[in-house]
Design a protein around this motif. Structure first.
Motif, mmCIF file in Angstrom:
data_model
loop_
_atom_site.group_PDB
_atom_site.id
_atom_site.type_symbol
_atom_site.label_atom_id
_atom_site.label_comp_id
_atom_site.label_asym_id
_atom_site.label_seq_id
_atom_site.Cartn_x
_atom_site.Cartn_y
_atom_site.Cartn_z
ATOM 1 N N GLU A 261 18.393 24.809 48.242
ATOM 2 C CA GLU A 261 17.319 24.038 48.870
ATOM 3 C C GLU A 261 16.704 23.027 47.912
ATOM 4 O OE1 GLU A 261 13.484 27.077 48.228
ATOM 5 O OE2 GLU A 261 14.426 26.847 50.190
ATOM 6 N N ARG A 262 16.951 23.170 46.608
ATOM 7 C CA ARG A 262 16.410 22.212 45.636
ATOM 8 C C ARG A 262 17.430 21.175 45.201
ATOM 9 N NH1 ARG A 262 11.974 25.118 41.719
ATOM 10 N NH2 ARG A 262 11.140 26.603 43.235
ATOM 11 N N LEU A 263 18.693 21.353 45.592
ATOM 12 C CA LEU A 263 19.719 20.385 45.217
ATOM 13 C C LEU A 263 19.601 19.135 46.079
ATOM 14 C CD1 LEU A 263 22.890 22.648 44.793
ATOM 15 C CD2 LEU A 263 21.851 21.242 43.004
ATOM 16 N N TRP A 264 19.742 17.969 45.478
ATOM 17 C CA TRP A 264 19.753 16.745 46.254
ATOM 18 C C TRP A 264 21.081 16.004 46.079
ATOM 19 C CZ3 TRP A 264 20.242 12.782 42.757
ATOM 20 C CH2 TRP A 264 19.752 12.980 41.462
ATOM 21 N N THR A 265 22.130 16.749 45.736
ATOM 22 C CA THR A 265 23.466 16.183 45.641
ATOM 23 C C THR A 265 24.416 17.032 46.455
ATOM 24 O OG1 THR A 265 25.301 15.654 44.142
ATOM 25 C CG2 THR A 265 23.925 17.533 43.555
ATOM 26 N N ASP A 266 25.484 16.421 46.969
ATOM 27 C CA ASP A 266 26.499 17.183 47.673
ATOM 28 C C ASP A 266 27.652 17.576 46.750
ATOM 29 O OD1 ASP A 266 27.593 14.710 47.289
ATOM 30 O OD2 ASP A 266 27.928 14.257 49.394
ATOM 31 N N GLN A 267 27.593 17.140 45.495
ATOM 32 C CA GLN A 267 28.662 17.443 44.539
ATOM 33 C C GLN A 267 28.330 18.723 43.776
ATOM 34 O OE1 GLN A 267 31.378 15.225 44.789
ATOM 35 N NE2 GLN A 267 30.028 14.673 46.472
ATOM 36 N N ALA A 268 28.217 19.818 44.495
ATOM 37 C CA ALA A 268 27.812 21.074 43.860
ATOM 38 C C ALA A 268 28.338 22.263 44.650
ATOM 39 C CB ALA A 268 26.291 21.152 43.753
ATOM 40 N N ARG A 269 28.572 23.345 43.935
ATOM 41 C CA ARG A 269 28.922 24.615 44.563
ATOM 42 C C ARG A 269 28.104 25.709 43.906
ATOM 43 N NH1 ARG A 269 33.815 25.298 43.014
ATOM 44 N NH2 ARG A 269 33.696 27.221 41.822
ATOM 45 N N VAL A 270 27.538 26.597 44.709
ATOM 46 C CA VAL A 270 26.673 27.650 44.191
ATOM 47 C C VAL A 270 27.304 29.005 44.499
ATOM 48 C CG1 VAL A 270 24.360 28.623 44.174
ATOM 49 C CG2 VAL A 270 24.667 26.177 44.632
ATOM 50 N N ASP A 271 27.515 29.819 43.456
ATOM 51 C CA ASP A 271 28.067 31.168 43.607
ATOM 52 C C ASP A 271 26.964 32.198 43.410
ATOM 53 O OD1 ASP A 271 30.556 29.984 43.892
ATOM 54 O OD2 ASP A 271 31.051 30.179 41.753
ATOM 55 N N ASP A 272 26.982 33.223 44.237
ATOM 56 C CA ASP A 272 26.013 34.310 44.135
ATOM 57 C C ASP A 272 26.530 35.332 43.135
ATOM 58 O OD1 ASP A 272 24.121 36.262 44.445
ATOM 59 O OD2 ASP A 272 24.354 36.458 46.612
ATOM 60 N N LEU A 273 25.782 35.573 42.063
ATOM 61 C CA LEU A 273 26.197 36.535 41.034
ATOM 62 C C LEU A 273 25.717 37.944 41.356
ATOM 63 C CD1 LEU A 273 25.687 34.409 37.796
ATOM 64 C CD2 LEU A 273 27.745 34.728 39.173
ATOM 65 N N GLY A 274 24.972 38.097 42.429
ATOM 66 C CA GLY A 274 24.604 39.417 42.906
ATOM 67 C C GLY A 274 23.444 40.096 42.213
ATOM 68 N N VAL A 287 27.260 12.630 32.196
ATOM 69 C CA VAL A 287 26.439 13.750 31.742
ATOM 70 C C VAL A 287 24.958 13.496 31.996
ATOM 71 C CG1 VAL A 287 26.319 12.844 29.377
ATOM 72 C CG2 VAL A 287 25.946 15.289 29.779
ATOM 73 N N ASP A 288 24.528 12.219 31.897
ATOM 74 C CA ASP A 288 23.121 11.901 32.142
ATOM 75 C C ASP A 288 22.701 12.292 33.558
ATOM 76 O OD1 ASP A 288 23.361 10.832 29.678
ATOM 77 O OD2 ASP A 288 23.256 8.738 30.296
ATOM 78 N N GLY A 289 23.567 12.018 34.536
ATOM 79 C CA GLY A 289 23.256 12.370 35.907
ATOM 80 C C GLY A 289 23.129 13.873 36.092
ATOM 81 N N ALA A 290 23.996 14.645 35.433
ATOM 82 C CA ALA A 290 23.915 16.103 35.520
ATOM 83 C C ALA A 290 22.608 16.609 34.913
ATOM 84 C CB ALA A 290 25.114 16.729 34.809
ATOM 85 N N VAL A 291 22.190 16.024 33.791
ATOM 86 C CA VAL A 291 20.941 16.430 33.143
ATOM 87 C C VAL A 291 19.755 16.199 34.086
ATOM 88 C CG1 VAL A 291 19.325 15.825 31.312
ATOM 89 C CG2 VAL A 291 21.745 16.138 30.782
ATOM 90 N N ILE A 292 19.718 15.023 34.722
ATOM 91 C CA ILE A 292 18.615 14.705 35.622
ATOM 92 C C ILE A 292 18.552 15.705 36.774
ATOM 93 C CG2 ILE A 292 17.761 13.008 37.291
ATOM 94 C CD1 ILE A 292 18.850 10.827 35.422
ATOM 95 N N MET A 293 19.710 16.016 37.355
ATOM 96 C CA MET A 293 19.731 16.937 38.498
ATOM 97 C C MET A 293 19.334 18.345 38.085
ATOM 98 S SD MET A 293 22.934 15.711 40.862
ATOM 99 C CE MET A 293 24.085 15.265 39.559
ATOM 100 N N LEU A 294 19.791 18.810 36.925
ATOM 101 C CA LEU A 294 19.475 20.163 36.480
ATOM 102 C C LEU A 294 17.994 20.296 36.131
ATOM 103 C CD1 LEU A 294 22.636 20.863 34.296
ATOM 104 C CD2 LEU A 294 22.012 21.985 36.439
ATOM 105 N N VAL A 295 17.455 19.330 35.426
ATOM 106 C CA VAL A 295 16.030 19.372 35.089
ATOM 107 C C VAL A 295 15.197 19.282 36.359
ATOM 108 C CG1 VAL A 295 14.167 18.176 33.889
ATOM 109 C CG2 VAL A 295 16.387 18.457 32.774
ATOM 110 N N GLY A 296 15.669 18.488 37.328
ATOM 111 C CA GLY A 296 14.940 18.321 38.577
ATOM 112 C C GLY A 296 14.894 19.565 39.435
ATOM 113 N N LEU A 297 15.741 20.551 39.161
ATOM 114 C CA LEU A 297 15.696 21.795 39.926
ATOM 115 C C LEU A 297 14.376 22.539 39.726
ATOM 116 C CD1 LEU A 297 19.276 23.310 39.368
ATOM 117 C CD2 LEU A 297 18.395 22.252 41.453
ATOM 118 N N GLY A 298 13.799 22.391 38.544
ATOM 119 C CA GLY A 298 12.579 23.117 38.246
ATOM 120 C C GLY A 298 12.812 24.611 38.077
ATOM 121 N N LEU A 299 14.027 24.990 37.699
ATOM 122 C CA LEU A 299 14.404 26.395 37.526
ATOM 123 C C LEU A 299 14.992 26.604 36.131
ATOM 124 C CD1 LEU A 299 16.250 26.844 40.953
ATOM 125 C CD2 LEU A 299 13.941 27.663 40.408
#
Length: 339
Positions: A261-274, A287-299
């Motif tokens: 729900e916090r991702l704003w890109t469609d270029q991602a896959r999320v796995d449940d680690l249980g 890499v800059d784009g990945a940094v922005i998206m990861l920091v933007g998660l707020g997690l």
């Protein structure tokens, strides 16, 4: 006479809600005989409404495409839903559909002029704010969106030309099942008859081959079961595997639904680690784009790969500390790279 006119309006409304109705179904809904339905259909035709009749064993009545758009009959809930949707489309520039933002404004003006005051108040009670997208996305031809959507609805085989990532154009013959809006792109989930497999096709890269009326001309097909049963989930799992210049993997201290729900890109896959955490596979142009998206998660998250991502995050952390402490050595206002 008034009763007949009201019934004609009710019949027209029913014909607009489904691709096709049988005579007995319409008779039951209108509480009249099948013969009366046939007479009412003839009256609608006399008023230039393009009602088509299929005389086959599974046929029925359907509202076809005419020379002009017939009046649409909306109930209160439908009118409010359409108005709010038009507000959103007008503000967002059409969510990736070329020219849709301007068209949405025109349609919204027309609709608001005729809305009863009670409905206008309900629409005004739903404020819509739009955030400008960070980067331009490819837009979809609205005629292609309509043609593909109609083929999905009518379950008709669709012939199309598709441009791959490398520019190669191939002709496809597919059974179109679902349209999915993911991120700011549109995708078609279809079963490719030539490859006998499911394919996820970007709408901005396909050109449907249609008839003079703009609709698919292929035969009808019986819908197949989508792998996993969830079209949106299937598309999400596939679009994350597209080619990208930079890929990374991180472990996030949050369950998958929170991450998605916090991702704003469609270029991602999320796995449940249980264990209440997730593994996020992310693709970006740099890499800059990945940094922005990861920091933007707020997690909170931990880098698993590659090392380049960790280096970019450390560089950003150093600059952030300097900025917070007022010790940045760079010229204020000068652009700087993240990495």
């Amino acid at each position: 006479m008034l009763e007949t006119s009201a019934r004609l309006l009710r019949l027209l409304s029913l014909l607009q809600t489904r691709p096709e109705w049988s005579g007995p179904e319409l008779a039951e809904r209108l509480d009249v005989s099948v013969r009366t339905v046939r007479r009412d259909v003839d009256k609608l035709r006399g008023l230039d409404y393009p009602v088509e009749v299929d005389l086959g064993p599974t046929g029925g009545y359907r509202l076809g495409a005419g020379a002009a758009l017939p009046p649409l009959l909306l109930d209160d809930e439908e009118a409010v839903a359409v108005a709010v949707t038009l507000q959103t489309a007008a503000g967002s520039g059409g969510v990736g559909v070329a020219g849709l933002g301007e068209a949405a404004v025109r349609a919204l003006v027309k609709l608001e002029r005729i809305l009863p005051s009670r409905l206008r108040r309900r629409v005004a009670a739903v404020p819509v704010s739009t955030v400008m997208p960070l980067r331009a996305m490819p837009t979809v031809d609205p005629t292609a969106l309509v043609a593909v959507g109609a083929a999905c609805r009518d379950r008709r085989v669709l012939d199309l030309d598709y441009t791959a990532h490398d520019g190669t154009v191939t002709r496809r013959r597919v059974e179109p099942h679902h349209l999915v809006s993911w991120g700011r792109r549109w995708y078609l989930l279809a079963h490719d008859l030539g490859r006998d497999d499911w394919r996820t096709l970007r709408l901005d890269r396909l050109r449907p081959r249609v008839g003079p009326d703009g609709l698919a001309t292929g035969p009808r097909f019986v819908a197949r079961e989508v792998p996993g049963g969830d079209p949106a989930a299937y598309v999400a799992s596939k679009v994350a595997d597209v080619r990208a210049a930079f890929r990374c993997r991180v472990r996030v201290a949050a369950p998958p639904d929170v991450v998605r729900e916090r991702l704003w890109t469609d270029q991602a896959r999320v796995d449940d680690l249980g264990d209440g955490t997730s593994r996020l596979h992310l693709a970006a142009d740099h890499v800059d784009g990945a940094v922005i998206m990861l920091v933007g998660l707020g997690l909170e998250f931990v880098v698993e790969s590659p090392d380049e991502l960790g280096e970019a995050l450390r560089a950003l952390a150093t600059r952030c500390r300097k900025a917070a402490n007022g010790t940045s050595g760079g010229r204020v206002g000068a652009p700087a790279e993240l990495g």
